[in-house]
Design a protein around this motif. Structure first.
Motif, PDB file in Angstrom:
ATOM      1  N   PRO A  56      22.978  42.816  -6.300  1.00 26.81           N
ATOM      2  CA  PRO A  56      23.323  44.195  -6.679  1.00 26.81           C
ATOM      3  C   PRO A  56      22.951  44.477  -8.138  1.00 26.81           C
ATOM      4  O   PRO A  56      23.212  43.654  -9.018  1.00 26.81           O
ATOM      5  N   GLY A  57      22.334  45.616  -8.378  1.00 27.05           N
ATOM      6  CA  GLY A  57      22.015  46.025  -9.737  1.00 27.05           C
ATOM      7  C   GLY A  57      20.741  45.428 -10.293  1.00 27.05           C
ATOM      8  O   GLY A  57      20.333  45.762 -11.402  1.00 27.05           O
ATOM      9  N   VAL A  58      20.106  44.551  -9.533  1.00 26.07           N
ATOM     10  CA  VAL A  58      18.890  43.894 -10.024  1.00 26.07           C
ATOM     11  C   VAL A  58      17.656  44.627  -9.525  1.00 26.07           C
ATOM     12  O   VAL A  58      17.560  44.955  -8.336  1.00 26.07           O
ATOM     13  N   SER A  59      16.718  44.909 -10.419  1.00 28.42           N
ATOM     14  CA  SER A  59      15.405  45.385  -9.982  1.00 28.42           C
ATOM     15  C   SER A  59      14.357  44.551 -10.698  1.00 28.42           C
ATOM     16  O   SER A  59      14.572  44.099 -11.823  1.00 28.42           O
ATOM     17  N   ILE A  60      13.264  44.302 -10.029  1.00 33.47           N
ATOM     18  CA  ILE A  60      12.211  43.469 -10.615  1.00 33.47           C
ATOM     19  C   ILE A  60      10.873  44.185 -10.460  1.00 33.47           C
ATOM     20  O   ILE A  60      10.352  44.289  -9.345  1.00 33.47           O
ATOM     21  N   PRO A  61      10.329  44.698 -11.569  1.00 30.73           N
ATOM     22  CA  PRO A  61       9.076  45.465 -11.490  1.00 30.73           C
ATOM     23  C   PRO A  61       7.851  44.566 -11.459  1.00 30.73           C
ATOM     24  O   PRO A  61       6.850  44.859 -12.094  1.00 30.73           O
ATOM     25  N   ALA A  62       7.941  43.456 -10.737  1.00 32.26           N
ATOM     26  CA  ALA A  62       6.784  42.580 -10.523  1.00 32.26           C
ATOM     27  C   ALA A  62       6.609  42.448  -9.018  1.00 32.26           C
ATOM     28  O   ALA A  62       7.500  42.796  -8.247  1.00 32.26           O
ATOM     29  N   ASN A  63       5.436  41.946  -8.606  1.00 28.86           N
ATOM     30  CA  ASN A  63       5.163  41.762  -7.184  1.00 28.86           C
ATOM     31  C   ASN A  63       5.633  40.372  -6.757  1.00 28.86           C
ATOM     32  O   ASN A  63       5.329  39.390  -7.446  1.00 28.86           O
ATOM     33  N   LEU A  64       6.299  40.270  -5.612  1.00 29.26           N
ATOM     34  CA  LEU A  64       6.655  38.934  -5.132  1.00 29.26           C
ATOM     35  C   LEU A  64       5.388  38.128  -4.888  1.00 29.26           C
ATOM     36  O   LEU A  64       5.347  36.924  -5.149  1.00 29.26           O
ATOM     37  N   VAL A  65       4.360  38.783  -4.382  1.00 29.40           N
ATOM     38  CA  VAL A  65       3.046  38.153  -4.246  1.00 29.40           C
ATOM     39  C   VAL A  65       2.013  39.147  -4.741  1.00 29.40           C
ATOM     40  O   VAL A  65       2.006  40.319  -4.324  1.00 29.40           O
ATOM     41  N   ARG A  66       1.137  38.701  -5.609  1.00 33.43           N
ATOM     42  CA  ARG A  66       0.088  39.538  -6.159  1.00 33.43           C
ATOM     43  C   ARG A  66      -1.250  38.974  -5.678  1.00 33.43           C
ATOM     44  O   ARG A  66      -1.612  37.844  -6.028  1.00 33.43           O
ATOM     45  N   VAL A  67      -1.949  39.744  -4.869  1.00 33.35           N
ATOM     46  CA  VAL A  67      -3.258  39.313  -4.376  1.00 33.35           C
ATOM     47  C   VAL A  67      -4.334  39.996  -5.203  1.00 33.35           C
ATOM     48  O   VAL A  67      -4.375  41.230  -5.291  1.00 33.35           O
ATOM     49  N   VAL A  68      -5.186  39.209  -5.836  1.00 36.74           N
ATOM     50  CA  VAL A  68      -6.341  39.732  -6.555  1.00 36.74           C
ATOM     51  C   VAL A  68      -7.549  38.935  -6.064  1.00 36.74           C
ATOM     52  O   VAL A  68      -7.574  37.707  -6.194  1.00 36.74           O
ATOM     53  N   GLY A  69      -8.519  39.620  -5.485  1.00 39.40           N
ATOM     54  CA  GLY A  69      -9.638  38.902  -4.872  1.00 39.40           C
ATOM     55  C   GLY A  69      -9.103  38.060  -3.727  1.00 39.40           C
ATOM     56  O   GLY A  69      -8.387  38.577  -2.857  1.00 39.40           O
ATOM     57  N   THR A  70      -9.420  36.780  -3.727  1.00 40.94           N
ATOM     58  CA  THR A  70      -8.940  35.900  -2.658  1.00 40.94           C
ATOM     59  C   THR A  70      -7.841  34.957  -3.135  1.00 40.94           C
ATOM     60  O   THR A  70      -7.556  33.955  -2.485  1.00 40.94           O
ATOM     61  N   THR A  71      -7.234  35.294  -4.271  1.00 38.70           N
ATOM     62  CA  THR A  71      -6.142  34.449  -4.756  1.00 38.70           C
ATOM     63  C   THR A  71      -4.811  35.190  -4.649  1.00 38.70           C
ATOM     64  O   THR A  71      -4.704  36.344  -5.049  1.00 38.70           O
ATOM     65  N   ALA A  72      -3.827  34.512  -4.070  1.00 38.51           N
ATOM     66  CA  ALA A  72      -2.469  35.062  -4.006  1.00 38.51           C
ATOM     67  C   ALA A  72      -1.616  34.333  -5.035  1.00 38.51           C
ATOM     68  O   ALA A  72      -1.417  33.123  -4.945  1.00 38.51           O
ATOM     69  N   TRP A  73      -1.150  35.104  -6.011  1.00 37.32           N
ATOM     70  CA  TRP A  73      -0.275  34.569  -7.055  1.00 37.32           C
ATOM     71  C   TRP A  73       1.157  34.846  -6.611  1.00 37.32           C
ATOM     72  O   TRP A  73       1.549  36.015  -6.456  1.00 37.32           O
ATOM     73  N   VAL A  74       1.920  33.797  -6.387  1.00 36.68           N
ATOM     74  CA  VAL A  74       3.254  33.921  -5.796  1.00 36.68           C
ATOM     75  C   VAL A  74       4.305  33.789  -6.900  1.00 36.68           C
ATOM     76  O   VAL A  74       4.380  32.758  -7.582  1.00 36.68           O
ATOM     77  N   SER A  75       5.101  34.833  -7.082  1.00 34.26           N
ATOM     78  CA  SER A  75       6.149  34.833  -8.099  1.00 34.26           C
ATOM     79  C   SER A  75       7.141  33.698  -7.866  1.00 34.26           C
ATOM     80  O   SER A  75       7.226  33.137  -6.764  1.00 34.26           O
TER      81      SER A  75
END
Lengths: 170, 170, 170
Positions: A31-50
């Motif tokens: 509750p009350g938490v927000s995270i302005p990042a992506n849990l997974v960020r795909v750029v090209g063929t790489t998935a960067w996992v938070s």
């Protein structure tokens, strides 16, 4: 990595079921938490996992909370590390559509919440690493790893896992 | 990065010899320890290098053990950081065949086992970073770096280095 | 990531000005400090961004120094995290020529200097993450993130940010 060794979401889920494990639903932020990042960020063929913390099948944070070696035993930490990895798997699946798009796991960045009195950090993540290899096979599920003790983790969770994953081109 | 600047394993070993250094044999895990991760994971043309701890030429963990700034002096930590880097170099060589396949070092993730009382973490890794540049040249051996203090490292080693390396296509 | 969404240095600087922010001049190392690593290492189309500490517009380290939750409040830590991010942006610009070459931010590795008593590390970096998305837009500025507490940071700064950025081919 040969395309014939890729492992679909259906196969991953089946192999998890055989071990009485399952992919969780999406992480429910406290509750009350927000995270302005992506849990997974795909750029090209790489998935960067938070960084992923331990959650249960319902997507809620699960305990025990605290420092491994103090409030949290090695056995509990190992179980929670598997839960964090399952959350990461679920996030990757949601981001890319099907886990069969995973060409190879690259790197796990594994963190233990510690005072430093306990130092067997690799052991905490061995069941999670082993599970990844068993579910995806060595060729796709193999990975480099760093497993260290940190001074604190969000909400005082005992373990957290960040990852990098290479995908096949769509 | 121009192919003419790549540096073969033979050249690396020669440049190390000139500095009275050598690549170690493969890391000998402490008794009872198993690690189900790859020391180096190659996916595509990227080599993800697991966290490496200080080892001697015979592949055994070397001390001093403990916290930098407490049991371990800056000078000892610098020497052990070089030993960790040499272990990482040896692992990369074994994974890719010849260090001449290295197109460029990308990133070193450098960790100091600390209580926080000592904070000159960059200094701990400067000799290792300098060595990497001297042995591979600035164009191949240059690298981004993060050098921070962590609450604990496996087996209470004072330093650990993780890396990412880009390779030329085979 | 569509080329039409890329954001030039001029646009980035304009959007920062609207928020009373600016890119700093290059980082001025503290007296006696040398760092034989690259602030940004570009290999192929990936920019590996070294750990960046908080600096002011004149490139000098800025305080408050110490542990977040002890000497440093959450609000101060948030402001310093934005300063660290602006330094990283400036370093990327210098390394690649124009921020319009950024195809996508991939990963932020966010570290809080902590004793562990304070654990809301994500909140420390939310304004920085939000700024990155606002300045570059979600498609370019989105990113995976890990935000954890470490036992110490260089010169006892309270926060540090490392990053990975994907570029378009020149």
């Amino acid at each position: 990595v040969n395309s014939s060794v890729r492992v679909s979401s259906a196969e991953v889920r089946q192999r998890l079921r055989e071990r009485n494990l399952e992919l969780p639903v999406p992480w429910v932020l406290p509750p009350g938490v927000s995270i302005p990042a992506n849990l997974v960020r795909v750029v090209g063929t790489t998935a960067w996992v938070s960084g992923h913390v331990p959650i249960g099948p319902d997507g809620q944070l699960i305990g025990t909370f605290g420092k491994v070696g103090a409030e949290v035993t090695l056995e509990t930490a190992q179980r929670l590390a598997v839960a964090a990895l399952l959350g990461a798997l679920a996030s990757v699946e949601r981001a890319v559509g099907d886990l069969g798009r995973v060409k190879g796991w690259c790197r796990l960045h594994c963190m233990v919440n510690t005072t430093g009195g306990f130092s067997d950090y690799p052991a905490v993540f061995n069941p999670a690493s082993q599970l990844l290899r068993e579910v995806f096979g060595d060729e796709v599920g193999g990975h480099a790893r760093v497993a260290v003790g940190v001074a604190g983790l969000p909400w005082n969770v005992p373990v957290e896992i960040e990852a990098t994953v290479e995908l096949v081109a769509e």
